[in-house]
Motif scaffolding. Sequence first.
Motif, short mmCIF file in Angstrom:
data_model
loop_
_atom_site.label_atom_id
_atom_site.label_comp_id
_atom_site.label_asym_id
_atom_site.label_seq_id
_atom_site.Cartn_x
_atom_site.Cartn_y
_atom_site.Cartn_z
N UNK A 34 0.85 -1.21 0.00
CA UNK A 34 0.00 0.00 0.00
C UNK A 34 0.88 1.25 0.00
N UNK A 35 1.98 1.21 0.78
CA UNK A 35 2.88 2.37 0.84
C UNK A 35 3.60 2.60 -0.49
N UNK A 36 3.82 1.52 -1.25
CA UNK A 36 4.50 1.63 -2.55
C UNK A 36 3.51 1.95 -3.68
N UNK A 37 2.20 1.92 -3.35
CA UNK A 37 1.18 2.15 -4.39
C UNK A 37 1.13 1.02 -5.40
N UNK B 146 -8.21 -4.86 -7.47
CA UNK B 146 -9.37 -5.27 -6.67
C UNK B 146 -9.25 -4.86 -5.20
N UNK B 147 -8.21 -4.04 -4.89
CA UNK B 147 -8.03 -3.59 -3.50
C UNK B 147 -8.67 -2.23 -3.31
N UNK B 148 -9.35 -2.05 -2.17
CA UNK B 148 -9.81 -0.68 -1.86
C UNK B 148 -9.13 -0.25 -0.56
N UNK B 149 -8.56 0.97 -0.59
CA UNK B 149 -7.73 1.46 0.51
C UNK B 149 -8.33 2.75 1.07
N UNK B 150 -8.42 2.81 2.42
CA UNK B 150 -8.81 4.08 3.05
C UNK B 150 -7.78 4.39 4.14
N UNK C 276 0.53 11.93 1.14
CA UNK C 276 -0.33 10.77 1.33
C UNK C 276 -0.44 10.02 -0.01
N UNK C 277 0.05 8.77 -0.04
CA UNK C 277 0.08 8.04 -1.31
C UNK C 277 -1.23 7.27 -1.58
N UNK C 278 -2.13 7.23 -0.60
CA UNK C 278 -3.42 6.56 -0.82
C UNK C 278 -4.23 7.37 -1.82
N UNK C 279 -4.56 6.76 -2.94
CA UNK C 279 -5.34 7.44 -3.99
C UNK C 279 -4.52 8.40 -4.83
N UNK C 280 -3.19 8.38 -4.67
CA UNK C 280 -2.33 9.31 -5.44
C UNK C 280 -2.30 8.89 -6.91
N UNK C 281 -2.25 9.89 -7.79
CA UNK C 281 -2.17 9.66 -9.23
C UNK C 281 -0.95 8.76 -9.55
#
Length: 564
Positions: A65-68, A73-77, A86-91
């Motif tokens: 998750x930290x590496x993006x 099929x993964x959903x991250x909050x 914050x890399x969650x949802x980053x382009x």
Amino acid sequence: MSHAAPVSENSAGEYALSFKDLQVTFETSGPEVHAVKGLSLSVRPGEVVALVGESGSGKSVTSTAAMGLLPSNASVTGEAKVGNVNVVGLDQGKMRKMRATDIAMVFQEPMTALNPVLTIERQLTEALELHGIAYGRAATERAVELLTLVGIPDPAKRIKQYPHQFSGGQRQRIVIAMAISCDPKVIIADEPTTALDVTVQAEILDLLRELKDRLNTGILLITHNMGVVADMADQVAVMFQGNLVETGSVDQVLLHPQHEYTQRLLAAVPKLSSAHVDEIARHAEENAAKGRELVLEAKDLVLEYDMRGTKFRAVEGVSFDVAKGEVIGIVGESGSGKSTIAKAVIGLLPVAGGSLEINGQNLPKLSPREARAVRRKIGVIFQDPAASLNPRFPIGECITEPMVVHKEGTKASRIKRAEELLDAVKLPRNVINRYPHELSGGQRQRVCIARALTLSPELLIADEPTSALDVSVQAVVLEMLQELQRDFNFACLFVSHDLAVVDMLADHVVVMQSGKAVEQGLVKTVLHNPQHDYTRRLLAAAPVPDPHEQAVRREAWRALNSGK
């Protein structure tokens, strides 16, 4: 139970990597899988935080998750911050720019992280050019500098070579060089030493520690080896089924664990024991008194590989024997000749000199038909259970395959035998119709043990049977091997680089170095009072899950190595 320091907005800049209430779920054809459940954790620059737990606890999902790099099929909050971003949802484009420059990863298996068809130079300069750090000759010079930094000898020449021309330990060093090439703020090391020998492991850990101090990089170390945690970590976080169950300093967690899961994990770690010595001695004396019934005997064994017409001598002048009900451990580094001996006993390698007798019959002198009859009495457990089971066979057929090969029994009697063996290795009988991919690593290894026992062998060869397993699974498998040996009374040749496991299981031990046996005898004398420098180095290199004792051992290992 202590908690990781919460990440407040104003202090976020202090952290190289921080997670806040990270949740990761995967959509599957069945119910959703909740892999990480509200994890909060932080890593400061120059600090090593170890994330420990068994397979399936969510450690690697957290790092991915930290590496993006999570699949679609993964959903991250929640938050996973690299520095202040914050890399969650980053382009994806921005994330790609951050990899290597801000966050880098050292993977478990260096061969999957390196491209086999590109030279090391191409692979190292690629990242430098991609991120605009250096080009052309300057990039090559920087690449040579990086190889020097990670201790690859003759880097200017070797940079032109391909990954297969390096040893496992050197490949891991190259992967570390790639990880530090763009001076990242944080390195995620995912099981960086699992596939390595104790001595190579000690060198890699020393290298990581030295680089961390020099570059002030934060390291998130993912491992199930508690000795490595004691050796490297400042802080420890324990994961169980997606939750963080305990966090604290390395002393707190390893010496005074609060959570019962942490206590269980630490209790499962095999240790070089002293209490066990008397038991082994008594066992050995009892066997000697009873009169030993020799199953395997090697005298002045010489084994060679034919490398395109030139002979490479892998084992020279090794002698040992093992009787019914005994376990002999063969230990040493990669390339010392341990597995070569196992191969020769199974008949996968011809004997170049000396004798190798099984039940008094000299293997090299037997006709193929006689050799086949002898091999029927040998069971084998391989290192990697996934690779040694046919993925297209259901478990029942995997177990009964030796009976089919040796034309034993009827279909009904084979199924009955498979069910008995599943009971013996403590697996439910209903797995008989399942396939290998539907079982965990530990369950697959039990299936391999069941298969090895199908024909009631007199000799069992176990080649690193627990090195790919978690500590708690390893403890169960080792205990089971001991029980099965009591029940079936087979002789066992146990090849391992884990000295604590050999101490726990074996009666005798042979220490191999560069194809020769440098020291051998009863486990209690060799492992508890080693005479040879190489044995001392091996013992000092094996990490123990006590940070204070490990610090002493590390100094001893360095002292022994400086004098080698």
